[in-house]
Design an enzyme around this catalytic site. Structure first.
Site, PDB file in Angstrom:
ATOM      1  N   ASN A   1       0.801  -1.234   0.000  1.00 40.22           N
ATOM      2  CA  ASN A   1       0.000   0.000   0.000  1.00 40.22           C
ATOM      3  C   ASN A   1       0.832   1.281   0.000  1.00 40.22           C
ATOM      4  O   ASN A   1       0.421   2.277  -0.567  1.00 40.22           O
ATOM      5  CB  ASN A   1      -1.007  -0.008   1.151  1.00 40.22           C
ATOM      6  CG  ASN A   1      -0.357   0.032   2.502  1.00 40.22           C
ATOM      7  OD1 ASN A   1       0.713  -0.538   2.714  1.00 40.22           O
ATOM      8  ND2 ASN A   1      -0.981   0.712   3.441  1.00 40.22           N
TER       9      ASN A   1
ATOM     10  N   PRO B   1       9.921  -7.008  -0.913  1.00 36.87           N
ATOM     11  CA  PRO B   1       8.720  -6.203  -1.167  1.00 36.87           C
ATOM     12  C   PRO B   1       7.546  -7.105  -1.544  1.00 36.87           C
ATOM     13  O   PRO B   1       7.723  -8.300  -1.774  1.00 36.87           O
ATOM     14  CB  PRO B   1       9.131  -5.341  -2.365  1.00 36.87           C
ATOM     15  CG  PRO B   1      10.285  -6.034  -3.007  1.00 36.87           C
ATOM     16  CD  PRO B   1      10.862  -7.024  -2.032  1.00 36.87           C
TER      17      PRO B   1
ATOM     18  N   GLU C   1       4.266  -3.748  12.463  1.00 32.92           N
ATOM     19  CA  GLU C   1       3.370  -2.614  12.178  1.00 32.92           C
ATOM     20  C   GLU C   1       2.170  -3.195  11.443  1.00 32.92           C
ATOM     21  O   GLU C   1       2.272  -3.560  10.275  1.00 32.92           O
ATOM     22  CB  GLU C   1       4.089  -1.575  11.313  1.00 32.92           C
ATOM     23  CG  GLU C   1       5.343  -0.984  11.937  1.00 32.92           C
ATOM     24  CD  GLU C   1       5.074  -0.147  13.166  1.00 32.92           C
ATOM     25  OE1 GLU C   1       3.922   0.270  13.361  1.00 32.92           O
ATOM     26  OE2 GLU C   1       6.009   0.057  13.946  1.00 32.92           O
ATOM     27  N   LEU C   2       1.025  -3.291  12.130  1.00 35.08           N
ATOM     28  CA  LEU C   2      -0.077  -4.102  11.609  1.00 35.08           C
ATOM     29  C   LEU C   2      -1.335  -3.270  11.313  1.00 35.08           C
ATOM     30  O   LEU C   2      -1.251  -2.064  11.153  1.00 35.08           O
ATOM     31  CB  LEU C   2      -0.356  -5.237  12.603  1.00 35.08           C
ATOM     32  CG  LEU C   2       0.905  -6.021  13.034  1.00 35.08           C
ATOM     33  CD1 LEU C   2       0.562  -7.058  14.087  1.00 35.08           C
ATOM     34  CD2 LEU C   2       1.610  -6.666  11.858  1.00 35.08           C
TER      35      LEU C   2
ATOM     36  N   GLY D   1       2.418  -5.166   7.712  1.00 32.86           N
ATOM     37  CA  GLY D   1       1.392  -5.890   6.963  1.00 32.86           C
ATOM     38  C   GLY D   1       0.215  -6.219   7.852  1.00 32.86           C
ATOM     39  O   GLY D   1      -0.056  -5.517   8.833  1.00 32.86           O
TER      40      GLY D   1
ATOM     41  N   CYS E   1      -2.879   2.163   6.632  1.00 32.61           N
ATOM     42  CA  CYS E   1      -3.061   1.496   7.930  1.00 32.61           C
ATOM     43  C   CYS E   1      -3.691   2.432   8.957  1.00 32.61           C
ATOM     44  O   CYS E   1      -4.440   2.004   9.817  1.00 32.61           O
ATOM     45  CB  CYS E   1      -1.729   0.967   8.430  1.00 32.61           C
ATOM     46  SG  CYS E   1      -0.459   2.241   8.498  1.00 32.61           S
TER      47      CYS E   1
HETATM   48  P1  NAD Z   1       0.032  -9.114   4.270  1.00 34.87           P
HETATM   49  O1  NAD Z   1       0.251  -9.484   5.686  1.00 34.87           O
HETATM   50  O2  NAD Z   1      -0.777 -10.006   3.423  1.00 34.87           O
HETATM   51  O3  NAD Z   1       1.439  -8.942   3.507  1.00 34.87           O
HETATM   52  C1  NAD Z   1       2.465  -8.089   3.987  1.00 34.87           C
HETATM   53  C2  NAD Z   1       3.805  -8.629   3.520  1.00 34.87           C
HETATM   54  O4  NAD Z   1       4.014  -9.903   4.115  1.00 34.87           O
HETATM   55  C3  NAD Z   1       3.917  -8.831   2.018  1.00 34.87           C
HETATM   56  O5  NAD Z   1       5.202  -8.468   1.596  1.00 34.87           O
HETATM   57  C4  NAD Z   1       3.710 -10.335   1.878  1.00 34.87           C
HETATM   58  O6  NAD Z   1       4.326 -10.849   0.713  1.00 34.87           O
HETATM   59  C5  NAD Z   1       4.397 -10.842   3.116  1.00 34.87           C
HETATM   60  N1  NAD Z   1       3.991 -12.187   3.561  1.00 34.87           N
HETATM   61  C6  NAD Z   1       2.956 -12.935   3.142  1.00 34.87           C
HETATM   62  N2  NAD Z   1       2.941 -14.110   3.805  1.00 34.87           N
HETATM   63  C7  NAD Z   1       3.962 -14.086   4.667  1.00 34.87           C
HETATM   64  C8  NAD Z   1       4.458 -15.005   5.648  1.00 34.87           C
HETATM   65  N3  NAD Z   1       3.876 -16.169   5.851  1.00 34.87           N
HETATM   66  N4  NAD Z   1       5.529 -14.642   6.381  1.00 34.87           N
HETATM   67  C9  NAD Z   1       6.115 -13.460   6.199  1.00 34.87           C
HETATM   68  N5  NAD Z   1       5.707 -12.553   5.279  1.00 34.87           N
HETATM   69  C10 NAD Z   1       4.644 -12.869   4.519  1.00 34.87           C
HETATM   70  O7  NAD Z   1      -0.572  -7.647   4.305  1.00 34.87           O
HETATM   71  P2  NAD Z   1      -1.094  -6.804   3.067  1.00 34.87           P
HETATM   72  O8  NAD Z   1      -2.470  -7.230   2.761  1.00 34.87           O
HETATM   73  O9  NAD Z   1      -0.100  -6.805   1.986  1.00 34.87           O
HETATM   74  O10 NAD Z   1      -1.087  -5.326   3.676  1.00 34.87           O
HETATM   75  C11 NAD Z   1      -2.222  -4.747   4.206  1.00 34.87           C
HETATM   76  C12 NAD Z   1      -2.171  -4.767   5.712  1.00 34.87           C
HETATM   77  O11 NAD Z   1      -1.000  -4.095   6.154  1.00 34.87           O
HETATM   78  C13 NAD Z   1      -3.330  -4.029   6.347  1.00 34.87           C
HETATM   79  O12 NAD Z   1      -3.817  -4.770   7.425  1.00 34.87           O
HETATM   80  C14 NAD Z   1      -2.688  -2.720   6.826  1.00 34.87           C
HETATM   81  O13 NAD Z   1      -3.375  -2.121   7.906  1.00 34.87           O
HETATM   82  C15 NAD Z   1      -1.323  -3.188   7.204  1.00 34.87           C
HETATM   83  N6  NAD Z   1      -0.362  -2.075   7.191  1.00 34.87           N
HETATM   84  C16 NAD Z   1       0.119  -1.620   8.396  1.00 34.87           C
HETATM   85  C17 NAD Z   1       0.982  -0.529   8.427  1.00 34.87           C
HETATM   86  C18 NAD Z   1       1.494   0.027   9.737  1.00 34.87           C
HETATM   87  O14 NAD Z   1       2.408   0.834   9.719  1.00 34.87           O
HETATM   88  N7  NAD Z   1       0.915  -0.365  10.874  1.00 34.87           N
HETATM   89  C19 NAD Z   1       1.370   0.100   7.235  1.00 34.87           C
HETATM   90  C20 NAD Z   1       0.863  -0.402   6.035  1.00 34.87           C
HETATM   91  C21 NAD Z   1       0.001  -1.486   6.026  1.00 34.87           C
END
Ligand code: NAD
Length: 532
Positions: free
Chosen positions: A172, A196, A268-269, A246, A302
């Site tokens: 995002n 990434p 950071e979730l 994520g 997020c």
């Molecule tokens: P996601 O958890 O699906 O993916 C995030 C990253 O993790 C990606 O690079 C993905 O390839 C990787 N990933 C996937 N499976 C994994 C595993 N088993 N082990 C380790 N890494 C793995 O999240 P998303 O859908 O890409 O992102 C959206 C989420 O991120 C939303 O919930 C949003 O709120 C959160 N987010 C939080 C912040 C923050 O600063 N708190 C900032 C941006 C986004």
């Protein structure tokens, strides 16, 4: 009257041999690849659905190689002075501002967000880079501590790099989330390996390429592209620290693995962020704040606002004006600054938005505006949407939607607003609107969220990069920005030098006599405050 705009014909389609395709091809050698065949993953532009390029599907062998190289490169990198490291990042800062249009295009091709929201990434990346380039040395400087024996023990607290940091980044905010945690990790003397998201790897590669042009030695920051469920755990298995941004669901997996290996991690979730509009708020400012807070990057932020609680005395006026301004938003695909909202980034995300809204409407929620997919504007557009009459049994009541959808609720008393804002498993961001800023700041302390903004949606806390920015409850662990954002990438060492006499009983002294003297000394120190 809706101001939606048809797709502009200037949106590039990176055809083979086009300048856009050549630019993306040029970035591919920045990826660490071990020998052996690699499948290609096509990256599609959300605006058009067209393929803009392809990235290699990285393997565990690629990751192993990247970590090995990073580990080797870290030794020389860690010996460089802070000044030498800072010069590279300040050069990167300048190059980024000069060449921003390249990356703004790229962010838009990969995420579908409006250019003004892509620019927020450039801004944030430059600010955080400058902050850590300038402040890392003082944040990590050796600190004199009170010794075991006053004057006779000289004690220093030192910070050293953890080694190789694994950076796992979502789609995002692909530029700033790839760079702004890497910079403190590297300024602290670590090497890093970046993974990434597949959808936004070219933006991350562009940033890594620019860092190398600014002078960063190649292996100090390696990149491996490919599927998260394969590469994420492989990185967690090899890195000395994992910095993850994520979803809460994946964050738990990362934390579990880090706990098993006894390494540190920073998470950071997600969030389900509330905004409270008090009766004395400047209504027009609050409405503007709500539009920015709910629909920036099509709500895929997020810290985005997904719940708004408005005092019942102004709820009707607020809602009418908020819906009016939301309907007037210019939504569409354009590579200039004309649009106020772009599209969603992925089909899966769009389906989630549709599912949340359909479920809410089916169970009795009222659509005040929006609520429709807009294929006429481009592949993944969805209208900015406001709902009322949202109740607990609806999916979007408590779950993060991560799209341009917000629920508005009236409230009666301040305590009710606080209670409802806090009734969530998340605790990332919150926003309070009032003309009485002292009251707003007091109320903020009752909100269980890592960041609370008064008279702003999220930018005031996020932009205060000297202060930590992190989530409570299921929104995360630890924080980025400020001292905490760099200290977490270090290990602490205490070095104490003892002079003249040992800390315990001197050689040959009767231990009972020592015990008596020490007891007297402790009683004395209790009153003269020499030791804490
Ligand atoms: P996601 O958890 O699906 O993916 C995030 C990253 O993790 C990606 O690079 C993905 O390839 C990787 N990933 C996937 N499976 C994994 C595993 N088993 N082990 C380790 N890494 C793995 O999240 P998303 O859908 O890409 O992102 C959206 C989420 O991120 C939303 O919930 C949003 O709120 C959160 N987010 C939080 C912040 C923050 O600063 N708190 C900032 C941006 C986004």
């Amino acid at each position: 009257m809706l101001c939606f705009h048809p797709m502009s014909s200037t949106i590039p389609v990176a055809r083979p041999s086009s300048p856009e395709a050549a630019m993306l091809e040029r970035l591919l050698p920045r990826i660490t690849l071990a020998d052996g065949p690699h499948e290609a993953i096509a990256v599609r532009a959300p605006y058009t659905g067209n393929t803009i390029g392809a990235i290699p599907a990285g393997t565990v062998a690629d990751l192993e190689l990247a970590v090995q190289r990073a580990r080797a490169a870290q030794m020389a990198w860690g010996r460089r002075t802070f000044g030498e490291r800072a010069r590279i990042f300040l050069r990167f800062h300048d190059l980024l501002l000069e060449r921003q249009n390249e990356v703004l295009d790229l962010i838009q091709w990969e995420t579908g967000k409006a250019r003004r929201h892509a620019f927020e990434e450039v801004l944030d990346t430059a600010i955080v880079t400058r902050y850590y380039a300038r402040r890392a040395q003082s944040l990590l400087r050796p600190r004199r501590r009170k010794g075991a024996l006053p004057l006779l023990t000289r004690t220093m607290e030192l910070k050293s790099p953890v080694g190789v940091v694994g950076l796992i980044v979502p789609w995002n905010y692909p530029l700033n989330l790839a760079v702004t945690d890497a910079v403190p990790a590297l300024m602290a003397g670590n090497a890093a390996v970046l993974k990434p998201d597949v959808q936004t790897s070219f933006t991350a590669l562009w940033a890594v390429d620019l860092l190398r042009q600014a002078g960063l030695p190649p292996d100090v920051l390696g990149v491996v592209t490919g599927e998260g469920p394969l590469l994420g755990p492989a990185l967690g298995e090899r890195a000395d620290y994992v910095m993850f941004t994520g979803s809460t669901r994946t964050g738990r997996l990362v934390a579990r693995q880090a706990a098993e290996r006894l390494i540190g991690c920073s998470l950071e979730l997600g969030g389900k962020n509330p905004m409270i509009v008090l009766a004395d708020a400047d209504l027009e400012a609050a409405v503007y704040g709500a539009v920015q807070g709910c629909f920036a990057s099509a709500g895929q932020v997020c810290v985005s606002i997904e719940r708004i609680y408005v005092h019942e005395s102004i709820a009707g006026r607020f809602l009418a004006r908020f819906a009016e301004r939301t309907r007037a938003l210019k939504v569409g695909a354009s590579l200039d600054y004309s649009m106020e909202m772009g599209s969603l980034t992925g089909e899966r995300q769009l389906q989630r938005v549709e599912e949340h809204v359909a479920d809410a409407v089916k169970k009795g929620a009222v659509l005040e505006c929006g609520g429709r997919r807009r294929p006429d504007l481009g592949g993944l557009f969805y209208e900015p949407t406001i709902l009322t009459q949202v109740t607990e049994e609806m999916q979007l009541y408590a779950e993060e939607t991560f799209g341009p959808v917000v629920s508005v609720y009236p409230f009666g008393s301040e305590s009710e607003a606080v209670e409802r804002a806090n009734a969530t498993r998340y605790g990332l961001n919150a926003s309070i609107w009032t003309r009485d800023t002292a009251r707003g700041a007091r109320l903020a302390q009752q909100i269980r969220a890592g960041n609370v903004n008064v008279n702003e949606a999220y930018a005031a806390t996020w932009g205060s990069v000297d202060a930590p920015c992190g989530g409570r409850k299921e929104s995360g662990m630890r924080a980025r920005h400020g001292a905490e954002g760099i200290l977490k990438f270090t290990e602490t060492q205490t070095v104490a030098v003892q002079y003249l006499v040992p800390v315990g009983a001197p050689d040959g002294m009767d231990p009972s006599l020592y015990a008596r003297w020490m007891t007297r000394l402790l009683k004395l120190l209790r009153h003269i405050r020499v030791l804490a």
